[in-house]
Design a protein around this motif. Structure first.
Motif, PDB file in Angstrom:
ATOM      1  N   ARG A  73       0.931  -1.241  -0.138  1.00 14.07           N
ATOM      2  CA  ARG A  73      -0.009   0.075  -0.083  1.00 14.07           C
ATOM      3  C   ARG A  73       0.879   1.288   0.059  1.00 14.07           C
ATOM      4  NH1 ARG A  73      -4.673  -1.011   4.546  1.00 14.07           N
ATOM      5  NH2 ARG A  73      -5.689  -3.029   3.855  1.00 14.07           N
ATOM      6  N   ARG A 134      -6.013   8.518  -4.905  1.00 18.87           N
ATOM      7  CA  ARG A 134      -6.264   7.341  -4.467  1.00 18.87           C
ATOM      8  C   ARG A 134      -6.737   6.157  -5.598  1.00 18.87           C
ATOM      9  NH1 ARG A 134     -10.655   8.128  -2.321  1.00 18.87           N
ATOM     10  NH2 ARG A 134     -10.555  10.398  -2.770  1.00 18.87           N
ATOM     11  N   TYR A 168      -3.574   4.209  -0.596  1.00 19.82           N
ATOM     12  CA  TYR A 168      -4.698   4.462   0.302  1.00 19.82           C
ATOM     13  C   TYR A 168      -4.683   5.699   1.046  1.00 19.82           C
ATOM     14  CZ  TYR A 168      -6.604  -0.123   1.018  1.00 19.82           C
ATOM     15  OH  TYR A 168      -7.343  -1.414   0.462  1.00 19.82           O
ATOM     16  N   GLY A 311      -9.170   0.006  10.654  1.00 21.85           N
ATOM     17  CA  GLY A 311      -9.307  -0.516   9.359  1.00 21.85           C
ATOM     18  C   GLY A 311     -10.520  -0.473   8.587  1.00 21.85           C
ATOM     19  N   ARG A 312     -11.638  -0.537   9.455  1.00 22.80           N
ATOM     20  CA  ARG A 312     -12.878  -0.435   8.400  1.00 22.80           C
ATOM     21  C   ARG A 312     -13.031   0.904   7.856  1.00 22.80           C
ATOM     22  NH1 ARG A 312     -14.573  -4.019  12.666  1.00 22.80           N
ATOM     23  NH2 ARG A 312     -14.647  -2.362  14.157  1.00 22.80           N
ATOM     24  N   LEU A 314     -10.575   3.035   7.110  1.00 20.78           N
ATOM     25  CA  LEU A 314      -9.531   3.127   6.087  1.00 20.78           C
ATOM     26  C   LEU A 314      -9.968   2.580   4.696  1.00 20.78           C
ATOM     27  CD1 LEU A 314      -6.694   4.138   5.263  1.00 20.78           C
ATOM     28  CD2 LEU A 314      -5.637   1.734   6.015  1.00 20.78           C
ATOM     29  N   ASP A 315     -10.723   1.505   4.954  1.00 28.69           N
ATOM     30  CA  ASP A 315     -11.243   0.838   3.586  1.00 28.69           C
ATOM     31  C   ASP A 315     -12.503   1.486   2.880  1.00 28.69           C
ATOM     32  OD1 ASP A 315      -9.371  -1.538   3.801  1.00 28.69           O
ATOM     33  OD2 ASP A 315     -10.750  -2.566   4.993  1.00 28.69           O
ATOM     34  N   VAL A 316     -13.252   2.330   3.859  1.00 31.24           N
ATOM     35  CA  VAL A 316     -14.181   3.130   3.287  1.00 31.24           C
ATOM     36  C   VAL A 316     -13.964   4.361   2.685  1.00 31.24           C
ATOM     37  CG1 VAL A 316     -16.363   4.566   4.137  1.00 31.24           C
ATOM     38  CG2 VAL A 316     -16.069   2.309   4.740  1.00 31.24           C
ATOM     39  N   TYR A 318     -10.887   4.883   1.540  1.00 36.13           N
ATOM     40  CA  TYR A 318     -10.265   4.499   0.343  1.00 36.13           C
ATOM     41  C   TYR A 318     -11.185   4.422  -1.136  1.00 36.13           C
ATOM     42  CZ  TYR A 318      -7.835   1.278  -3.528  1.00 36.13           C
ATOM     43  OH  TYR A 318      -7.495   0.927  -4.527  1.00 36.13           O
ATOM     44  N   ARG A 319     -12.193   4.293  -0.869  1.00 34.38           N
ATOM     45  CA  ARG A 319     -13.097   4.139  -2.094  1.00 34.38           C
ATOM     46  C   ARG A 319     -13.975   5.406  -2.412  1.00 34.38           C
ATOM     47  NH1 ARG A 319     -14.573  -0.658   0.601  1.00 34.38           N
ATOM     48  NH2 ARG A 319     -16.205   0.222   1.510  1.00 34.38           N
TER      49      ARG A 319
END
Length: 450
Positions: A73, A134, A168, A311-312, A314-316, A318-319
């Motif tokens: 990443r 991103r 990210y 982490g949750r 960060l994933d949201v 990212y998109r």
């Protein structure tokens, strides 16, 4: 060090020189034997050079090896370190030229390195890349051109056929603030030391009195029950910040957030700041959540502080992508009314350019401020500030400066209008967004305003 490009040009010059020498020898036959001997020596040296470059290396699959070390990443908006490892298995010194095929998003054509390796030597070439978007980035091959000390030929090696890397939100910045918070050095990043007023904090434990403790925290009943060899030992109440308070970052993905600054959009600055603030909130034992919106509600992560929450988030983040429509604050208010029942700190990352733009959304902001502690964060136009600070040289520049001052005044008027209705505000330059947001969060927490 003799560079490969110069060596290749020298080879062509030598070939042209030999052609001219043969032409001269045709005119003057006495020179022909000398030219033939010289050309024969040249061909012999080229043959030796080729044999040295392409001969098998005992015990090794290849005479030269290279490997690119790139993280899985990359951190958006930060300088990410990359390393290319070189291993020379030849029994002699080599001059090398390394060309790394980096993703097209960087728009760089200068990732080229030249070096010299001794026999059986290993070296590392380190450089940095700063992504500004991103998404997924595709790395190509690492091309290495190797030459012997003779320098007539060069051999091309290719390694690392390709690798897909995700970019990210700025987790490097998040880790930096986390480390500074863990070592009580947040002031190095511009975070102010907030003086706590009163005791709007939760009781944690009893502990012995130490020099400098507030005498108002002495627990006289506990002191009366505890004695030591020299008599009564004072005991004080130890407090900690109130925990488990919900903190939500509301991220506007509307058209104004697409404005660029230093390679990043305002949306990316808001995303990076939201990630860092969420991590700081979790470190302070608060619950962090995310809500994105534009013309409709995007992703919603309920405030929590369970393991894996960052982490949750960060994933949201990212998109997230900008939607080129005007944001619907009425839908935002209805969604918050439905999903966020407990009084929370709402940090709204948006960008109002005019007072009229604010007034269209002000009724919904006022309703949010009644149920929650609302902090509106929007951006100062630094380009206008630069224009205002420059002296005007002609009529056109006077006109431009006047318009810039009008827009800058409107930004200040927006702040005053929000504060008039008790809504907290931050007007900040994009590069100072993270620091100013964390400062205000810690200030509100110290005041017990949440």
């Amino acid at each position: 060090m003799i560079r490969p490009l110069f060596v290749a040009l020298r080879l062509w010059f030598l070939l042209i020189a030999f052609v001219m020498a043969f032409v001269v020898a045709w005119v003057f036959p006495l020179l022909l034997p000398l030219v033939q001997i010289t050309f024969g020596v040249f061909l012999l040296l080229v043959g030796i050079d080729g044999w040295l470059l392409f001969r098998p290396t005992p015990g090794k699959q290849t005479a030269f090896f290279a490997r690119r070390d790139v993280p899985d990443r990359l951190s958006n908006g930060d300088e990410n370190p990359l390393t290319i490892y070189l291993e020379n298995h030849y029994p002699f010194r080599t001059d090398v030229e390394v060309i790394d095929e980096i993703p097209f998003q960087f728009q760089r054509r200068d990732v080229l390195f030249r070096d010299r390796l001794s026999a059986h030597e290993t070296k590392a070439i380190r450089y940095e890349l700063r992504p500004t978007r991103r998404g997924e980035y595709s790395f190509g091959a690492v091309n290495v051109f190797v030459m012997t000390p003779l320098g007539f030929l060069k051999r091309r090696y290719q390694f690392e056929a390709g690798k897909l890397v995700a970019v990210y939100p700025s987790f490097l910045q998040m880790r930096q603030y986390e480390l500074l918070a863990a070592t009580n050095r947040l002031s190095e990043a511009g975070i102010k030391r907030i003086r706590r007023v009163g005791h709007s904090m939760e009781f944690e434990q009893l502990r012995p009195y130490a020099t400098g403790d507030d005498v108002r925290t002495i627990n006289w009943r506990a002191t009366a029950r505890r004695t030591d060899e020299q008599g009564t030992a004072l005991v004080v109440n130890a407090f900690q910040d109130e925990r488990s308070q919900p903190v939500y970052c509301l991220i506007d993905k509307g058209r104004p957030m697409q404005s660029p600054f230093d390679g990043l959009t305002l949306l990316d600055y808001a995303i990076n700041a939201s990630l860092v603030l969420s991590n700081v909130a979790l470190y302070k034992q608060d619950r962090a959540g995310i809500l994105t919106f534009s013309s409709q509600i995007g992703q919603f992560v309920p405030a929590d502080r369970r393991v894996g929450q960052i982490g949750r988030i960060l994933d949201v983040l990212y998109r997230q992508k900008t939607r080129f429509q005007e944001s619907d604050y009425e839908t935002l208010y209805a969604s918050i009314k439905t999903h966020i029942r407990q009084r929370s700190l709402l940090l709204l990352f948006t960008n109002f350019e005019t007072v009229n733009g604010l007034r269209r959304q002000l009724p919904y902001l006022r309703r949010l401020a009644k149920d929650h502690l609302l902090l509106v964060i929007f951006f100062e136009n630094t380009a206008l500030r630069t224009l205002i600070d420059q002296p005007a040289q002609d009529t056109e520049q006077v006109y431009q400066k006047t318009i810039a001052e009008k827009f800058a005044f409107e930004k200040k008027q927006i702040v005053r209008e929000l504060q008039q209705y008790g809504i907290q505000t931050i007007l900040t330059a994009p590069q100072n967004l993270t620091t100013n947001t964390i400062n205000r969060y810690l200030e509100l927490k110290a005041r017990g305003a949440i």
